[in-house]
Write an enzyme that holds these catalytic residues in place. Sequence first.
Site, PDB file in Angstrom:
ATOM      1  N   TYR A 240      -4.382  -7.106  -5.111  1.00  0.00           N
ATOM      2  CA  TYR A 240      -3.418  -6.999  -6.215  1.00  0.00           C
ATOM      3  C   TYR A 240      -2.693  -8.320  -6.478  1.00  0.00           C
ATOM      4  O   TYR A 240      -2.000  -8.460  -7.477  1.00  0.00           O
ATOM      5  CB  TYR A 240      -2.381  -5.894  -5.939  1.00  0.00           C
ATOM      6  CG  TYR A 240      -2.965  -4.499  -5.875  1.00  0.00           C
ATOM      7  CD1 TYR A 240      -4.135  -4.174  -6.562  1.00  0.00           C
ATOM      8  CD2 TYR A 240      -2.361  -3.505  -5.126  1.00  0.00           C
ATOM      9  CE1 TYR A 240      -4.680  -2.898  -6.501  1.00  0.00           C
ATOM     10  CE2 TYR A 240      -2.893  -2.221  -5.064  1.00  0.00           C
ATOM     11  CZ  TYR A 240      -4.062  -1.937  -5.750  1.00  0.00           C
ATOM     12  OH  TYR A 240      -4.598  -0.669  -5.688  1.00  0.00           O
TER      13      TYR A 240
ATOM     14  N   ASP B 114      -3.367   2.029  -0.889  1.00  0.00           N
ATOM     15  CA  ASP B 114      -2.902   2.662  -2.119  1.00  0.00           C
ATOM     16  C   ASP B 114      -3.640   3.986  -2.314  1.00  0.00           C
ATOM     17  O   ASP B 114      -3.039   5.040  -2.559  1.00  0.00           O
ATOM     18  CB  ASP B 114      -3.230   1.688  -3.281  1.00  0.00           C
ATOM     19  CG  ASP B 114      -2.508   2.065  -4.551  1.00  0.00           C
ATOM     20  OD1 ASP B 114      -1.765   3.056  -4.531  1.00  0.00           O
ATOM     21  OD2 ASP B 114      -2.698   1.369  -5.569  1.00  0.00           O
TER      22      ASP B 114
END
Length: 365
Positions: free
Chosen positions: A140, A247
């Site tokens: 990310y 996640d």
Amino acid sequence: MFSLLILPGDGIGPEVMTEVKRVISWFQDKRGLKINIEEGLVGGASYDKHGIPLTEEMLRKALEVDAVLLGAVGGPDYDNLRFDLKPERALLKLRKELDLFANIRPAQCFDALASFSSLKKDIVSGLDIVIVRELTSGIYFGEPRGIHTDGSNERIGINTQRYTESEIRRVAISAFELALKRSKKLCSMEKANVMESGVLWRDVVNEVHADYKEVELSHMYADNGAMQLVRDPKQFDVIVTDNLFGDILSDCAAMLTGSLGMLPSASLGNKKVNGLPRAMYEPVHGSAPDITGQSKANPIACILSFSMALRYSFSDLKNADLLERCIEKVLAKGYRTPDLMMGDNGQLCSTTEMTDKILEELEAI
Ligand code: NAD
């Protein structure tokens, strides 16, 4: 004396935080808990007063205290604000400035709620696992990233999985420390079979293990981990994994337990001078504008977030255990906020009544 900064935020944030403050007062009055509490504005509430979602003064306070307890931010009133003024920016800024690299999400299934899970009751009943997700690096954040057009006018989307040894080491240390406080069992998940970053991840976790020999360490490819989480989640205790896999795996694990109104979380950083890690505790849920102001919010996720603060910031395992035991008893007796109602099973409670029941259980101990 510990210090705690309470940031109720928006929507149901202030409603559930009012209940947490009642619980904290009980521990201060009845169990001699020594916490100095300050309260401040964050998110939309801060924007309304100061024109920005997090003031420098509030950030400075968050950096000074032993722990931050946050309710929730956001809501329809703020949806059309400029990106940098949106309430959610406050969360990102707090996480970044406090350098909260280890996100800790327990997935605990209270027996009384086992039928809420989409899995069979006997698979989730009594489940109590924790996922430690690396939060500030990996795909990310890695460069290069973006959407480019190549010579033949084809668009290419690029993200880069990138981890340094020290980023892996520090989150591994957090996970081993956590495992030490629980049943001394840690499973590390990556894809070392197809990703070099996974090979490095496994190497570094093995290196850190040398300092935590009493913890039983295993490794698992993350895709197998996803399968095992829904096949037999109780085989795990603490799981450590990177930002992307964490996640996905932590959302998957969350659903093992049923309602969003039950899920706490912690984000931990490096140790400060006083030896405590920087920390922010918050329920997983958002500001729930659809039920704001209706006394329907389940306060348990936020109360359990406080319990995590007791456990991980203040090392007060006794009071954390006590609080969690009382919540379990209240649920076992059938008290339910609307999100936990299934058919006519259970006795419907408002936000405040649910806390009343928890306080009654605490008094009875
Ligand atoms: P949400 O978590 O606020 O709500 C999703 C659903 O779950 C809603 O139906 C809500 O009523 C229910 N719910 C959530 N918490 C509950 C509780 N404690 N008790 C009972 N029911 C509960 O997610 P959303 O609707 O996608 O987002 C609403 C706002 O919250 C948005 O502005 C979003 O950006 C923000 N948000 C903030 C955070 C945060 O502060 N950490 C996290 C997620 C979303």
